[in-house]
Design a protein around this motif. Structure first.
Motif, short mmCIF file in Angstrom:
data_model
loop_
_atom_site.label_atom_id
_atom_site.label_comp_id
_atom_site.label_asym_id
_atom_site.label_seq_id
_atom_site.Cartn_x
_atom_site.Cartn_y
_atom_site.Cartn_z
N SER A 55 -1.24 -10.72 -12.12
CA SER A 55 -1.95 -11.48 -11.07
C SER A 55 -3.44 -11.21 -11.03
O SER A 55 -4.22 -12.11 -10.76
N THR A 56 -3.84 -9.96 -11.26
CA THR A 56 -5.27 -9.65 -11.12
C THR A 56 -6.09 -10.33 -12.20
O THR A 56 -7.25 -10.65 -11.98
N PRO A 153 -15.01 -1.90 -3.93
CA PRO A 153 -13.73 -1.36 -4.38
C PRO A 153 -13.53 -1.55 -5.88
O PRO A 153 -14.23 -2.34 -6.50
N ILE A 155 -10.31 -1.24 -8.97
CA ILE A 155 -8.92 -0.93 -9.33
C ILE A 155 -8.84 0.36 -10.15
O ILE A 155 -8.02 1.22 -9.87
N THR A 159 -6.63 3.94 -9.58
CA THR A 159 -5.81 4.58 -10.60
C THR A 159 -6.22 6.02 -10.81
O THR A 159 -5.38 6.92 -10.85
N VAL A 162 -5.26 8.37 -7.72
CA VAL A 162 -3.87 8.80 -7.62
C VAL A 162 -3.46 9.66 -8.81
O VAL A 162 -2.63 10.56 -8.67
N GLY A 234 -11.30 -10.91 5.21
CA GLY A 234 -9.86 -10.83 5.05
C GLY A 234 -9.15 -12.18 5.00
O GLY A 234 -7.95 -12.26 5.16
N TRP A 235 -9.92 -13.24 4.80
CA TRP A 235 -9.25 -14.55 4.69
C TRP A 235 -8.43 -14.60 3.41
O TRP A 235 -7.35 -15.14 3.38
N ASP B 4 9.19 -5.23 -10.34
CA ASP B 4 9.22 -5.25 -11.79
C ASP B 4 7.91 -4.95 -12.47
O ASP B 4 7.88 -4.39 -13.53
N LYS B 5 6.81 -5.30 -11.86
CA LYS B 5 5.56 -5.26 -12.60
C LYS B 5 5.02 -3.85 -12.72
O LYS B 5 5.32 -2.98 -11.93
N GLN B 14 0.81 2.60 -9.96
CA GLN B 14 -0.41 3.36 -10.18
C GLN B 14 -0.09 4.85 -10.20
O GLN B 14 -0.91 5.65 -10.57
N GLU B 187 8.27 -8.14 -4.82
CA GLU B 187 8.65 -9.50 -5.21
C GLU B 187 10.17 -9.53 -5.28
O GLU B 187 10.76 -9.44 -6.35
N ASN B 188 10.83 -9.61 -4.13
CA ASN B 188 12.28 -9.50 -4.06
C ASN B 188 12.79 -10.44 -2.97
O ASN B 188 12.40 -10.32 -1.80
N PRO B 202 6.07 -12.21 4.99
CA PRO B 202 6.05 -11.35 3.80
C PRO B 202 5.16 -11.95 2.72
O PRO B 202 5.06 -13.18 2.61
N ALA B 204 3.96 -11.08 -1.46
CA ALA B 204 4.11 -10.18 -2.61
C ALA B 204 2.80 -10.05 -3.36
O ALA B 204 2.66 -10.52 -4.47
N LEU B 205 1.82 -9.40 -2.74
CA LEU B 205 0.53 -9.21 -3.42
C LEU B 205 0.69 -8.24 -4.58
O LEU B 205 1.52 -7.35 -4.53
N PRO B 206 -0.15 -8.40 -5.62
CA PRO B 206 -0.11 -7.41 -6.70
C PRO B 206 -0.57 -6.05 -6.20
O PRO B 206 -1.46 -5.96 -5.35
N GLY B 208 -2.36 -3.83 -7.51
CA GLY B 208 -3.76 -3.54 -7.78
C GLY B 208 -4.70 -3.99 -6.67
O GLY B 208 -5.79 -3.46 -6.52
N GLU B 209 -4.28 -4.98 -5.90
CA GLU B 209 -5.16 -5.49 -4.86
C GLU B 209 -4.82 -4.94 -3.48
O GLU B 209 -5.43 -5.31 -2.48
N PHE B 211 -5.17 -2.06 -1.97
CA PHE B 211 -6.11 -1.26 -1.19
C PHE B 211 -7.18 -2.10 -0.53
O PHE B 211 -7.42 -1.97 0.67
N SER B 212 -7.82 -2.98 -1.31
CA SER B 212 -8.84 -3.82 -0.67
C SER B 212 -8.17 -4.77 0.32
O SER B 212 -8.73 -5.05 1.36
N ALA B 213 -6.96 -5.22 0.00
CA ALA B 213 -6.28 -6.15 0.91
C ALA B 213 -5.97 -5.47 2.25
O ALA B 213 -6.12 -6.08 3.31
N THR B 218 -6.53 -8.52 4.61
CA THR B 218 -5.92 -9.71 4.01
C THR B 218 -4.43 -9.68 4.29
O THR B 218 -3.80 -10.70 4.52
N ARG C 34 -1.10 -18.63 3.92
CA ARG C 34 -1.10 -17.24 4.36
C ARG C 34 -2.17 -17.00 5.40
O ARG C 34 -1.94 -16.33 6.40
N MET C 122 11.21 -14.56 -8.61
CA MET C 122 11.07 -15.46 -7.46
C MET C 122 11.60 -16.87 -7.71
O MET C 122 12.23 -17.46 -6.86
#
Ligand code: NA
Ligand code: NA
Lengths: 422, 340, 163
Positions: A55-56, A153, A155, A159, A162, A234-235, B4-5, B14, B187-188, B202, B204-206, B208-209, B211-213, B218, C34, C122
């Motif tokens: 996705s990223t 921020p 990614i 990593t 953590v 945050g939109w 899964d990812k 991570q 993602e379930n 609900p 299912a954000l990745p 990786g995003e 923390f900022s989310a 978000t 969303r 999904m």
């Protein structure tokens, strides 16, 4: 042994001009067979798939598309034209705008290629239009894109935090130091190197001119407001903002400015697909290569071998940086952080470098790694946008590479020299 | 555990270290004894000091002991060999020997394993003991046997933990407090349906995003076992944790079927015993981590809310009747026989 | 032959553009949903990811047709024209060999997943079909790469290659 075959085959294939993506794939496959691991071969297609099923990464095609729409639809001209007017006394202003804009974008996005696609996609076409050689424009966009993960921020910072058991928030806060050093350094370099492309404009414009240009640029100026503001408030996520940017750019270009007829728009979409494809193909093919290196513990072996030679702490830090830079030529950020942190962390602690400082040294290095060929995602995105060859950009990127490495060494040594702890 | 990812959260792609230990582990602790001749590469998504890895290290020790140094494990933490779904493919195709993955990606792995989604149901088990009883018993054996012929030999149920809810706006005690909040989930299908039933949104954000989310709101919150919330440092950007224990999340140790079947009887015996010992150790470590995690996070200023779980049980009952989720009713009935 | 290739390229272009348009629409609509909390599209992320895979692996063919891959261009700088031509044949053979390998192994993986009935989490798509994009995409890429090499060997005036 495995490392020898892997790099030997890779360099040979790169030299004769096999597409970079395929070099990575063949090198991995050949080494798997040569080391008697035929059962690994099935990992080639599966790793290729999972690498782009991500996705990223989606921000990359989206921002490439948004940039193309904005360039062809008249948004970029108006947007950048306005800032150019404001900064008319600054030589190399287009390049500086790219750097500062990348810094702003880096402050919301955690990814380098997304930063290049987003900011380079807007600024680079304008630079080329103003007489910057395409390869130079690409080098500017690619080097500015390294701010994407250095400015929080980020990614990779998550990593690292953590992996090394450090605070993510502390990493983010400390990231501003090298981030700002890079912004200042890149701007100075651009003022010096790019003064010949856009020199000081001494024309005295009447106040009305500013007003007209602002009115003209208003809808274009809303673009960064929507992208940056939308994420800050945050939109939406950085990835989602890319899709929003595409839709906004489409509406403004097609319906308001009316500069994008359907036929031209279709061409914009095809170009964006092809640019995304060549960039992400390399990203995709780097995965089996990285997987094999991981699976055979190659980065750890190289690190252990190299680092065990030195005892002087200044030398250790230099070698650490050179090692990371070398790994950055072939591997992407995530693999480097995961594989090398456990080896470097105890060494760094032993010579009095804090884990946070080491983290930033690693982050800045891997970020620079995205402009060091052959595996250089920023260069791929930028040369795709500027329609120039990877060879030409590689030449133009050298001064930026040296500059960023110099800044990295400053960041590495200043605290030690002055006894500051980060 | 996470879906899964690669970096999808749950067991935290991570990765991270357990709170107690300082710094990343040396790779020497991950690779087995150099003299061992039969080596199993085992991948997992948690960090070097996470509960999965600590359990695998115990198994590594036992395996070397039981086989007199002939066999060992090489452990690859932090999703270094791939995400959970990817690693299952790798094990089934023989590109890696073993993996320890949460049950999230199992229902979609193969048509033979699709009924595993029953384990995703909310409040399926009242406590860990009940989960162990079911998963170590007949139902568990039946589920594990469904992997036969897929290229994977599934060896047993280890533990990720009960999933709790974090957010940054308010203490959540009842489902009403959750209404309209945007919650990041795996993602379930079953998990997402459960959160919808509870009135949340609900998403299912990745990973990786995340923390900022969470920082930029978000999404308003996320859910994971306490061990992960601690070790993946999610608590740094979250003020409140509600102890809803909504889902019990197990994980499964898997080995390539051909490799497993190719072992001599003696080797297989050593391997099975080491796996069993690793499982016992991992469950113990998981329980310890879950109980110390709360104290460590409270010390950092995180506010814990103990909820009346019966309200939540009641509110999620209708998920069991949702036919679109394709839950295997026979299997559910068998589980209910044990859990009452 | 040329007309067939042109037509086929046009078709692939249209498919890529359609997928990209859908990808933008789905992610945009899901984002609005969303944000407004009015509705949720659970499958939007998965849809967009697979769309991206499709764009990458089908787009490769188009990139080959214009010699658009990233290469390190040392050979044309240091060798005479004839050697450069000979090397370009070798390179093409290597690209094709890799494609053959990938088609074989890609098919192996895809068919295995189809057999075992692996589904996407999904949308419940058969994942083997999505994986098929890799052998198909790389196979087409190699075909068009080869055609491009043949065309440039036969062309009188040498154009500069590669982006
Ligand atoms: Na950033
Ligand atoms: Na690089």
């Amino acid at each position: 042994m495995a490392a020898g075959i892997l790099f030997g085959v890779l360099f040979l294939l790169l030299f004769v001009g096999v597409p970079i993506a395929i070099c990575l794939g063949i090198a991995a496959a050949v080494t798997m067979v040569a080391t008697g691991n035929i059962q690994y071969l099935a990992a080639v297609p599966t790793r290729m798939f999972t690498q782009v099923d991500n996705s990223t990464l989606m921000a990359v095609p989206f921002f490439i598309l948004a940039g193309n729409i904005m360039a062809e639809g008249g948004i970029s001209d108006r947007l950048i034209g306005f800032f150019e007017l404001l900064l008319k006394r600054l030589p190399g202003r287009l390049a500086c705008i790219s750097v500062v804009a990348s810094g702003f974008f880096g402050a919301i996005s955690g990814s380098n290629p997304a930063t290049v696609a987003a900011i380079g996609g807007i600024c680079a076409p304008r630079m080329i239009q103003k007489g910057y050689p395409p390869a130079k424009a690409a080098a500017i966009a690619a080097s500015a894109g390294t701010l994407g993960v250095v400015i929080p921020p980020s990614i990779p910072m998550v990593t690292y935090a953590v992996t090394a058991n450090e605070s993510i928030i502390d990493m983010f806060e400390a990231g501003w130091v090298p981030g700002i050093m890079l912004i200042v350094g890149l701007c100075i370099a651009n003022v010096v190197m790019c003064r010949k492309y856009d020199s000081v404009d001494n024309t005295a414009y009447p106040a009305r001119e500013y007003l007209i240009r602002f009115k003209d640029a208003f809808l274009a100026l809303l673009m960064p407001v929507i992208i940056l503001g939308g994420i800050y408030s945050g939109w939406f996520t950085p990835t989602e903002s890319a899709a929003v940017a595409c839709v906004y750019a489409l509406i403004v270009s097609c319906l308001v400015f009316r500069e994008l007829p359907v036929k031209k728009l279709y061409k914009v979409f095809i170009d964006s697909c092809v640019s995304s494809a060549v960039v992400l193909f390399v990203v995709s093919m780097s995965a089996p290569f990285a997987w094999f290196m991981t699976s055979e513990n190659i980065p750890a072996m190289i690190s252990n071998a190299v680092m065990s030679i030195f005892t002087n702490r200044f030398l250790i830090l230099l070698v650490m940086n050179l090692l990371l830079l070398f790994l950055g030529c072939f591997l992407e950020t995530q693999s480097i952080i995961l594989l090398v942190t456990p080896i470097l962390l105890p060494m760094a602690t032993a010579i009095g470098v804090s884990p946070i400082a080491l983290g930033l040294i690693i982050i800045v290095n891997t970020s620079i790694g995205m402009i060091t060929p052959p595996m250089a995602v920023n260069l791929f995105v930028a040369s795709g946008i500027c329609k120039t060859s990877i060879g030409a950009v590689s030449k133009k990127i050298i001064p930026y590479l040296l500059l960023e490495f110099g800044i990295l060494l400053l960041y590495t040594y200043i605290p030690i020299l002055f006894g500051i702890t980060i | 555990g996470e879906g899964d990812k690669g970096g999808n959260g749950g067991t935290s792609g991570q990765g991270s270290n357990g709170g107690a230990s300082n710094g990343a582990s040396n790779s020497d602790e991950m690779l087995g004894s150099a003299s061992a001749t039969v080596r199993f590469k085992v991948g997992t998504t948690t960090a070097p000091d996470g509960h999965y890895v600590q359990g695998l290290q115990e198994m590594q020790k036992l395996l070397e002991e039981y086989s007199n140094g002939e066999m060992t494990l090489d452990i690859y933490p932090n999703s270094a060999l791939g995400g959970e779904s990817d690693m299952m493919d790798s094990v089934s195709m023989g590109t890696q020997e073993m993996c320890l993955v949460s049950t999230g990606p199992i229902p979609s792995f193969s048509s033979a394993t699709s009924n595993w989604s029953v384990l995703d149901l909310p409040y399926l088990f009242k406590n860990a003991e009940q989960a162990y009883e079911v998963l170590d018993g007949e139902v568990g054996q039946k589920l594990l046997a469904e992997f036969d012929g897929t290229g994977i030999k599934a060896l047993g149920f280890w533990e990720n933990g009960f999933r709790d809810l974090t957010n940054n706006t308010k203490e959540i005690a009842t489902p009403a407090d959750l209404a309209g909040m945007k919650i990041r989930t795996m993602e379930n299908n079953v998990h997402m349906a459960t959160y919808r039933t509870l009135g949340a949104m609900p998403s299912a954000l990745p990973w990786g995003e995340i923390f900022s989310a969470l920082q930029q709101k978000t999404v308003d919150g996320q859910e994971n076992p306490l061990a992960i919330i601690l070790t993946a440092k999610v608590y740094e950007v979250q003020k409140y944790i509600s102890m809803i224990d909504l889902f019990y999340s197990p994980c499964v140790l898997m080995v390539n079927e051909d490799i497993y079947n190719g072992l001599t009887d003696e080797q297989r015996d050593a391997f099975d015993r080491a796996a069993e010992g690793g499982k016992e150790a991992e469950r113990r470590i998981s329980q310890e981590l879950a109980s110390t995690a709360r104290a460590s996070m409270e010390a950092e200023g995180v506010v814990f809310t103990d909820v009346d779980q019966s309200v939540w049980v009641e509110a999620t009952k209708s998920v069991y009747d949702d036919a679109s989720l394709g839950i295997d009713q026979d299997l559910l009935a068998e589980i209910r026989k044990v859990t009452g | 032959m040329k007309r067939f290739l042109d037509g086929f390229s046009k078709l692939v272009e249209a498919v890529c553009v359609t997928i990209m348009v859908l990808m933008v629409i789905v992610v945009f609509v899901a984002t609005i949903g969303r944000y407004s909390k009015l509705y949720a599209i659970d499958w939007s992320d998965e849809f967009a990811r697979y769309s991206m895979v499709a764009i990458v692996y089908l787009g490769l063919m188009l990139a080959s047709r214009n010699g658009g891959h990233f290469v390190v261009e040392v050979v044309p700088m240091i060798f005479p024209k004839n050697v450069v031509k000979a090397i370009s044949v070798v390179v093409t053979v290597l690209v094709d060999a890799f494609a053959v390998f990938l088609v074989r192994y890609g098919w192996m993986v895809s068919s295995r997943m189809l057999r075992q009935g692996k589904l996407s989490p999904m949308m419940d798509l058969p994942l083997g079909m999505v994986y098929l994009l890799i052998p198909v995409g790389v196979g087409l890429m190699a075909v068009f790469y080869t055609i491009h090499t043949i065309e440039s060997l036969m062309a009188k005036d040498e154009k500069k290659e590669g982006i």
